[in-house]
Design an enzyme around this catalytic site. Structure first.
Site, PDB file in Angstrom:
ATOM      1  N   TRP A   1       5.745  13.592   1.817  1.00  0.00           N
ATOM      2  CA  TRP A   1       4.601  13.955   2.670  1.00  0.00           C
ATOM      3  C   TRP A   1       4.278  12.790   3.599  1.00  0.00           C
ATOM      4  O   TRP A   1       4.303  11.647   3.141  1.00  0.00           O
ATOM      5  CB  TRP A   1       3.397  14.259   1.780  1.00  0.00           C
ATOM      6  CG  TRP A   1       2.108  14.488   2.490  1.00  0.00           C
ATOM      7  CD1 TRP A   1       1.566  15.687   2.869  1.00  0.00           C
ATOM      8  CD2 TRP A   1       1.143  13.499   2.893  1.00  0.00           C
ATOM      9  NE1 TRP A   1       0.349  15.505   3.487  1.00  0.00           N
ATOM     10  CE2 TRP A   1       0.071  14.153   3.513  1.00  0.00           C
ATOM     11  CE3 TRP A   1       1.090  12.098   2.814  1.00  0.00           C
ATOM     12  CZ2 TRP A   1      -1.035  13.494   4.035  1.00  0.00           C
ATOM     13  CZ3 TRP A   1      -0.010  11.434   3.336  1.00  0.00           C
ATOM     14  CH2 TRP A   1      -1.056  12.133   3.936  1.00  0.00           C
TER      15      TRP A   1
ATOM     16  N   SER B   1       9.147  11.075  -3.400  1.00  0.00           N
ATOM     17  CA  SER B   1       7.710  11.311  -3.423  1.00  0.00           C
ATOM     18  C   SER B   1       7.406  12.793  -3.673  1.00  0.00           C
ATOM     19  O   SER B   1       7.788  13.340  -4.700  1.00  0.00           O
ATOM     20  CB  SER B   1       7.094  10.805  -2.117  1.00  0.00           C
ATOM     21  OG  SER B   1       5.688  10.690  -2.227  1.00  0.00           O
ATOM     22  N   THR B   2       6.749  13.477  -2.730  1.00  0.00           N
ATOM     23  CA  THR B   2       6.505  14.914  -2.875  1.00  0.00           C
ATOM     24  C   THR B   2       7.815  15.659  -3.066  1.00  0.00           C
ATOM     25  O   THR B   2       7.901  16.619  -3.848  1.00  0.00           O
ATOM     26  CB  THR B   2       5.763  15.456  -1.641  1.00  0.00           C
ATOM     27  OG1 THR B   2       4.519  14.770  -1.501  1.00  0.00           O
ATOM     28  CG2 THR B   2       5.519  16.951  -1.745  1.00  0.00           C
TER      29      THR B   2
ATOM     30  N   ALA C   1      10.664   7.283  -6.335  1.00  0.00           N
ATOM     31  CA  ALA C   1       9.226   7.087  -6.101  1.00  0.00           C
ATOM     32  C   ALA C   1       8.510   8.430  -6.114  1.00  0.00           C
ATOM     33  O   ALA C   1       7.673   8.737  -5.268  1.00  0.00           O
ATOM     34  CB  ALA C   1       8.989   6.358  -4.780  1.00  0.00           C
TER      35      ALA C   1
ATOM     36  N   ASP D   1       4.704   0.102  -6.085  1.00  0.00           N
ATOM     37  CA  ASP D   1       4.422   1.351  -5.374  1.00  0.00           C
ATOM     38  C   ASP D   1       2.910   1.560  -5.330  1.00  0.00           C
ATOM     39  O   ASP D   1       2.276   1.773  -6.360  1.00  0.00           O
ATOM     40  CB  ASP D   1       5.110   2.519  -6.089  1.00  0.00           C
ATOM     41  CG  ASP D   1       5.102   3.803  -5.280  1.00  0.00           C
ATOM     42  OD1 ASP D   1       4.100   4.067  -4.594  1.00  0.00           O
ATOM     43  OD2 ASP D   1       6.097   4.555  -5.354  1.00  0.00           O
TER      44      ASP D   1
ATOM     45  N   HIS E   1       6.609   1.977  -2.082  1.00  0.00           N
ATOM     46  CA  HIS E   1       6.843   3.418  -2.127  1.00  0.00           C
ATOM     47  C   HIS E   1       7.975   3.831  -1.186  1.00  0.00           C
ATOM     48  O   HIS E   1       8.817   4.647  -1.534  1.00  0.00           O
ATOM     49  CB  HIS E   1       5.552   4.154  -1.747  1.00  0.00           C
ATOM     50  CG  HIS E   1       5.633   5.632  -1.908  1.00  0.00           C
ATOM     51  ND1 HIS E   1       5.797   6.240  -3.137  1.00  0.00           N
ATOM     52  CD2 HIS E   1       5.581   6.646  -0.995  1.00  0.00           C
ATOM     53  CE1 HIS E   1       5.832   7.555  -2.968  1.00  0.00           C
ATOM     54  NE2 HIS E   1       5.711   7.833  -1.687  1.00  0.00           N
TER      55      HIS E   1
END
Length: 276
Positions: free
Chosen positions: A31, A97-98, A122, A227, A256
């Site tokens: 994101w 991430s997302t 991450a 992160d 991150h």
């Protein structure tokens, strides 16, 4: 442009580079970014002979901007539409991430033969938000702050995130890359404000615990100890513990956005895992 249309009429943009008979590696972005965030990885694995694929999540990048479907189950349904369209077999799915949450849920439900391995970088699983079952999580007020900042001035918010915590550029002595900051802003502003707003709930409140437990293919979990977006202690180690065949690889002091700040390290480690 290469696109696939989902059952609800959403047009998903994707890139598909390399030999069609090579092993596919599918990249899932974070994101509020797009498939362009994977430039360093796609070029690297393309040079190694792999077929590399990346899509723009609905409401992000060059995909269409519907008013609905900005939740993890619909994101995964869109990935199913893409992998069915391309008839991918034995693919490695890599999520940041997302996108790591998207990978976890997709792989847990994938049709037999579709997936050979997965990589979570991450990534948001098992669950980000603080609650009774996750007391070490991030308070909901943090995510409420994200929503408020996005609604008030998305363009400014999308400067502050990469300038600060995303790449660790707010740390003393950090080597700041204006190019990465500009690329992050540009990718973010290509997407839809409603999609970005609603995706905050999707990445912060979706619980992937049961998804992780169901996955039986090998999974590499990669996470930086510094992160500031998805805190290390509440994510990487917990995900690896829940997986049937998970391996945790920690990166001391990495941020991150370590795929962009340290691609030479991350790419080599992903390649070693894919070829192992």
């Amino acid at each position: 442009m290469s696109t696939v249309t989902t059952p609800d009429g959403t047009v998903i943009f994707y890139k598909d580079w390399g030999p069609r008979d090579a092993q596919p590696i599918v990249f899932h972005h974070g994101w509020p970014l797009s498939s362009d965030d994977w430039d360093a990885q796609m070029l690297f694995f393309l040079s190694k002979g792999y077929r590399v694929i990346a899509h723009d999540r609905r409401g992000h990048g060059r995909s269409s901007q519907p008013s609905t479907g900005h939740d993890m189950d619909t994101y995964v349904a869109d990935v199913n539409a893409l992998t069915d369209h391309l008839d991918l077999q034995g693919a490695v799915h890599v999520g940041h991430s997302t996108g790591g949450g998207e990978v976890a849920r997709y792989v847990a439900q994938a049709k037999p033969g579709r997936v050979s391995k997965a990589v979570l970088v991450a990534a948001v699983p098992p669950v980000m938000v603080k609650k009774d079952s996750n007391p070490e999580g991030t308070p909901i007020e943090v995510f409420d702050g994200f929503r408020a900042a996005l609604a008030a001035n998305r363009a400014q918010f999308f400067i502050e995130v990469p300038t600060g915590p995303f790449y660790g550029f707010n740390r003393p002595g950090a080597e700041v890359s204006q190019g990465l900051i500009d690329r992050w802003w540009w990718q973010g502003m290509m997407g839809a404000a409603n999609a970005h707003y609603e995706c905050i709930k999707a990445f912060s409140e979706t619980d992937f615990t049961e998804d992780l437990k169901k996955i039986d293919v090998p999974v590499l979990v990669m996470h930086g100890t510094d992160d500031q977006i998805v805190p290390y202690a509440d994510s990487g180690p917990k995900s690896a513990e829940l997986l049937q065949n998970g391996t945790l690889k920690s990166y001391e002091g990495y941020p991150h956005g370590m795929l962009s700040t340290h691609p030479e390290v991350l790419n080599a480690d992903i390649l070693a895992f894919v070829e192992s």
